[in-house]
Design a protein around this motif. Structure first.
Motif, PDB file in Angstrom:
ATOM      1  N   ASN A 156      -8.268   6.105  -9.945  1.00  0.00           N
ATOM      2  CA  ASN A 156      -7.328   5.015 -10.252  1.00  0.00           C
ATOM      3  C   ASN A 156      -6.014   5.164  -9.510  1.00  0.00           C
ATOM      4  N   ILE A 157      -6.029   5.858  -8.384  1.00  0.00           N
ATOM      5  CA  ILE A 157      -4.777   6.150  -7.687  1.00  0.00           C
ATOM      6  C   ILE A 157      -4.154   4.893  -7.096  1.00  0.00           C
ATOM      7  N   LEU A 158      -4.960   3.860  -6.817  1.00  0.00           N
ATOM      8  CA  LEU A 158      -4.434   2.612  -6.269  1.00  0.00           C
ATOM      9  C   LEU A 158      -4.120   1.600  -7.357  1.00  0.00           C
ATOM     10  N   SER A 159      -4.263   1.974  -8.602  1.00  0.00           N
ATOM     11  CA  SER A 159      -3.891   1.108  -9.729  1.00  0.00           C
ATOM     12  C   SER A 159      -2.822   1.828 -10.528  1.00  0.00           C
ATOM     13  N   VAL A 160      -1.590   1.416 -10.354  1.00  0.00           N
ATOM     14  CA  VAL A 160      -0.457   2.155 -10.933  1.00  0.00           C
ATOM     15  C   VAL A 160       0.216   1.383 -12.061  1.00  0.00           C
ATOM     16  N   GLY A 161      -0.449   0.416 -12.630  1.00  0.00           N
ATOM     17  CA  GLY A 161       0.118  -0.276 -13.786  1.00  0.00           C
ATOM     18  C   GLY A 161       0.636  -1.649 -13.438  1.00  0.00           C
ATOM     19  N   PHE A 162      -0.202  -2.662 -13.587  1.00  0.00           N
ATOM     20  CA  PHE A 162       0.174  -4.021 -13.195  1.00  0.00           C
ATOM     21  C   PHE A 162       1.265  -4.580 -14.102  1.00  0.00           C
ATOM     22  N   THR A 177       0.832  -1.208   0.000  1.00  0.00           N
ATOM     23  CA  THR A 177       0.000   0.000   0.000  1.00  0.00           C
ATOM     24  C   THR A 177       0.866   1.258   0.000  1.00  0.00           C
ATOM     25  N   GLY A 178       1.921   1.250   0.821  1.00  0.00           N
ATOM     26  CA  GLY A 178       2.823   2.401   0.851  1.00  0.00           C
ATOM     27  C   GLY A 178       3.518   2.627  -0.488  1.00  0.00           C
ATOM     28  N   ASN A 179       3.981   1.539  -1.122  1.00  0.00           N
ATOM     29  CA  ASN A 179       4.621   1.677  -2.432  1.00  0.00           C
ATOM     30  C   ASN A 179       3.629   2.185  -3.480  1.00  0.00           C
ATOM     31  N   THR A 180       2.386   1.700  -3.398  1.00  0.00           N
ATOM     32  CA  THR A 180       1.372   2.141  -4.359  1.00  0.00           C
ATOM     33  C   THR A 180       1.097   3.629  -4.224  1.00  0.00           C
ATOM     34  N   LEU A 181       0.927   4.095  -2.994  1.00  0.00           N
ATOM     35  CA  LEU A 181       0.651   5.518  -2.786  1.00  0.00           C
ATOM     36  C   LEU A 181       1.830   6.390  -3.193  1.00  0.00           C
ATOM     37  N   GLU A 213       6.734  -4.102  -4.897  1.00  0.00           N
ATOM     38  CA  GLU A 213       5.425  -4.694  -4.637  1.00  0.00           C
ATOM     39  C   GLU A 213       4.374  -3.613  -4.475  1.00  0.00           C
ATOM     40  N   VAL A 214       3.342  -3.662  -5.300  1.00  0.00           N
ATOM     41  CA  VAL A 214       2.186  -2.766  -5.193  1.00  0.00           C
ATOM     42  C   VAL A 214       0.949  -3.633  -4.981  1.00  0.00           C
ATOM     43  N   LEU A 215      -0.199  -2.994  -4.832  1.00  0.00           N
ATOM     44  CA  LEU A 215      -1.404  -3.745  -4.511  1.00  0.00           C
ATOM     45  C   LEU A 215      -1.780  -4.730  -5.623  1.00  0.00           C
ATOM     46  N   ASP A 216      -1.588  -4.339  -6.874  1.00  0.00           N
ATOM     47  CA  ASP A 216      -1.932  -5.238  -7.976  1.00  0.00           C
ATOM     48  C   ASP A 216      -1.041  -6.469  -7.985  1.00  0.00           C
TER      49      ASP A 216
END
Length: 333
Positions: free
Chosen positions: A256-262, A101-105, A278-281
Motif C-alpha cells: 500500500n505504499i502508493l496509497s497514503v490516505g485519500f 508520484t514524487g509526493n506519494t513516495l 497532490e498524491v496519486l489518489d
C-alpha cells in the motif's frame, strides 16, 4: 523309580490390543469433496468475508478495462472505443502525474520510517507494564482515536496547529513569530505522519500485543536464569518472537505504499497547494473523475495496483530468503 520333574514354563506375556497400522501417504489423501465436507463449518464461517472481498475488491477489477478505452459513460464498456495504451502515455506525459508520484513516495517513505515502528514500540511498552488494569486502560485510550473520522481529526489539528490555533498564539505570547504548520508545504508530509501516528498507532499495537502473548513465558524464565538482563531478553527473545508478524505487516505496508490516505490528504490539499498536497489518489480524483477523464484515472489506478502487487511479491520472496514465511509460503517451503 526316580521321580521326574519338569521345569515350569515361563509365563506368557500378555499382549495388548494391536495398534492399527498407520496409513500410508496414499491413505491420507482426501478428495476435494471429502475436504469440503470435513471443513464445511469453517468454510461457512469464512463465507461472509469471502463475499466481501469478491464483491468489493475482485469484481471491481473488471473495471480496469476502462484504462484501455476512450470510455464514455453513456456508451458503456462494450461500445466505448479501444485506444490501447494511449491513456498510459497521456498520464506519463503530464508533469502533474510525476509530481503526484514524487509526493506519494515521499509521504510513504516518511510514514514507513517514522510511523511503522511506533506501534511496535508502544506494544513493547504496554507489555512491560505489570498491572493488567493499567495496561488495559492505556491500551483503550491510545487506540480510541482510530474510531474518530478524519474530518474531526483534521479539525482538531487545525485548532491546535493552524493559523489561529493554540500553538501560533503561544508563540506570539512568548515573542516568537507565528507559525501555521497546516499551511506549510514543506511540513506537509510530517504533518500527515503526525496525524497518522495519533490516530492509528494505538490500533496497530493490538496485532503486536497478540504476537507478544504468543511467546512462551519459559523462554524469559530460562534466559533470566542464565543471567540475561531486560535488554538481552528483549533482543534475543521478544524481537525474534514477534519478527514474523513484523515482517508480515511490513510486506503489507509495502503493498500500500502508493496509497497514503485519500480522505486525509483531500481535506488538507487546498491549504498547501497541489505542488505539495497532490498524491496519486487525489490526482485520480481531480484529473480523472472530476474532469471526466476516466481512461487516465483507470490507467493510473492500474499502475498503482501493478506496482503494489510487484512490491508484495518481491518483499515476500525476500522474506523467504531470510527464513520467514511472509504473506504466503513459497513453492519451495
Amino acid at each position: 523309580m526316580a521321580e521326574t520333574t519338569t521345569a515350569p514354563s515361563p509365563p506368557r506375556r500378555r499382549r495388548g490390543p494391536r495398534s492399527p497400522a498407520r496409513p500410508g501417504p496414499a491413505h491420507n489423501r482426501l478428495s476435494l469433496w471429502q475436504r469440503l465436507r470435513r471443513d464445511r463449518v469453517m468454510l461457512l464461517l469464512t463465507l461472509p468475508g469471502l463475499l466481501y472481498f469478491l464483491v468489493f475488491h475482485y469484481l471491481p477489477l473488471l473495471g480496469y478495462v476502462v484504462a484501455f478505452q476512450d470510455y464514455q459513460p453513456y456508451l458503456g464498456y462494450l461500445h466505448s472505443a479501444w485506444v490501447g495504451f494511449a491513456n498510459f502515455a497521456e498520464a506519463f506525459a503530464q508533469p502533474a502525474f510525476w509530481s503526484a508520484t514524487g509526493n506519494t513516495l515521499e509521504i510513504a517513505l516518511i510514514q514507513l520510517v517514522f510511523f511503522f515502528p511506533v506501534p511496535i514500540a508502544l506494544a513493547l511498552l504496554l507489555n512491560s507494564i505489570a498491572g493488567d488494569r493499567v495496561r488495559r486502560f492505556v491500551q483503550s485510550v491510545v487506540y480510541l482515536p482510530h474510531f474518530i473520522g478524519w474530518v474531526i481529526i483534521v479539525s482538531i489539528f487545525q485548532q491546535v496547529l493552524g493559523g489561529a490555533g493554540l500553538l501560533p498564539d503561544l508563540l506570539d505570547k512568548v515573542g516568537l513569530p507565528r507559525y501555521d504548520m497546516m499551511a506549510d508545504p514543506h511540513a506537509f508530509p510530517w504533518l500527515l505522519t503526525l496525524e497518522l501516528v495519533w490516530k492509528d498507532a494505538g490500533w496497530g499495537t493490538i496485532i503486536i500485543l497478540a504476537a507478544l502473548l504468543a511467546i512462551d513465558r519459559q523462554l524469559y524464565e530460562s534466559s533470566a536464569i542464565d543471567g540475561a538482563g531486560p535488554w538481552r531478553r528483549l533482543w534475543h527473545v521478544t524481537l525474534p518472537g514477534i519478527s514474523p508478524v513484523i515482517v508480515l505487516l511490513l510486506i503489507l505496508n509495502l503493498g500500500n505504499i502508493l496509497s497514503v490516505g485519500f480522505e486525509q490528504i483531500l481535506l488538507q490539499r487546498d491549504a498547501v497547494g497541489p505542488g505539495a498536497g497532490e498524491v496519486l489518489d487525489t490526482y485520480v480524483y481531480y484529473h480523472g473523475i472530476r474532469d471526466n477523464d476516466w481512461g487516465t484515472a483507470a490507467a493510473v489506478g492500474l499502475v498503482k495496483a501493478v506496482v503494489g502487487t510487484a512490491l508484495v511479491l518481491g518483499a515476500n520472496r525476500f522474506a523467504h530468503r531470510l527464513g520467514h514465511e511472509g504473506v504466503y509460503r513459497g513453492a519451495d517451503r
